[in-house]
Design a protein around this motif. Structure first.
Motif, PDB file in Angstrom:
ATOM      1  N   VAL A  44       1.031  -1.224   0.242  1.00 14.47           N
ATOM      2  CA  VAL A  44      -0.023  -0.059   0.156  1.00 14.47           C
ATOM      3  C   VAL A  44       0.723   1.256   0.075  1.00 14.47           C
ATOM      4  O   VAL A  44       2.087   1.316   0.384  1.00 14.47           O
ATOM      5  CB  VAL A  44      -1.080   0.063   1.183  1.00 14.47           C
ATOM      6  CG1 VAL A  44      -2.024  -0.923   1.159  1.00 14.47           C
ATOM      7  CG2 VAL A  44      -0.394  -0.175   2.622  1.00 14.47           C
ATOM      8  N   LEU A  50      -7.926   0.081   2.036  1.00 13.96           N
ATOM      9  CA  LEU A  50      -7.764  -1.446   1.963  1.00 13.96           C
ATOM     10  C   LEU A  50      -9.159  -1.900   2.058  1.00 13.96           C
ATOM     11  O   LEU A  50      -9.858  -1.855   2.875  1.00 13.96           O
ATOM     12  CB  LEU A  50      -7.012  -1.942   3.502  1.00 13.96           C
ATOM     13  CG  LEU A  50      -6.348  -3.121   3.268  1.00 13.96           C
ATOM     14  CD1 LEU A  50      -5.542  -3.385   2.147  1.00 13.96           C
ATOM     15  CD2 LEU A  50      -5.718  -3.576   4.684  1.00 13.96           C
ATOM     16  N   CYS A  71      -1.204  -0.887   9.389  1.00 20.06           N
ATOM     17  CA  CYS A  71      -2.073   0.102   8.408  1.00 20.06           C
ATOM     18  C   CYS A  71      -1.584   1.506   8.870  1.00 20.06           C
ATOM     19  O   CYS A  71      -1.298   2.379   8.019  1.00 20.06           O
ATOM     20  CB  CYS A  71      -3.383  -0.116   8.460  1.00 20.06           C
ATOM     21  SG  CYS A  71      -4.007  -1.435   7.456  1.00 20.06           S
TER      22      CYS A  71
END
Length: 94
Positions: A44, A50, A71
């Motif tokens: 990412v 996501l 994340c």
């Protein structure tokens, strides 16, 4: 016709008023197996969203504190997931 990766109608948003925008990084997992979520986090870019679905219904906790922190560290803008997420209030408050 069987459709893979479609969100269950039985699920409801945890935060109905939440909004997120960004490029989607899509992940299709086997129920109870979050390995591909880890793989997606490795690719990412900051601002990506996501989007996670499973091959079939999953009641397993697929996303927890470790993945949430990863994340955040990678700059993921948001998560859309069709699986159980334990400890949601704790993760969202950070």
């Amino acid at each position: 016709m069987r459709v893979l990766g479609v969100a269950s109608a039985a699920r409801s948003p945890i935060y109905p008023d939440a909004r997120v925008a960004g490029s989607a990084v899509t992940v299709l997992c086997a129920p109870g197996d979050n390995l591909m979520i880890h793989a997606a986090i490795a690719v990412v870019r900051p601002g990506d969203v996501l989007v996670v679905a499973t091959f079939s219904e999953s009641t397993d906790g697929m996303f927890g504190e470790l993945l949430a922190e990863s994340c955040r560290a990678h700059g993921v803008a948001g998560l859309v997931i069709d699986a159980d997420v334990p400890g949601v209030p704790d993760q969202a408050s950070q």
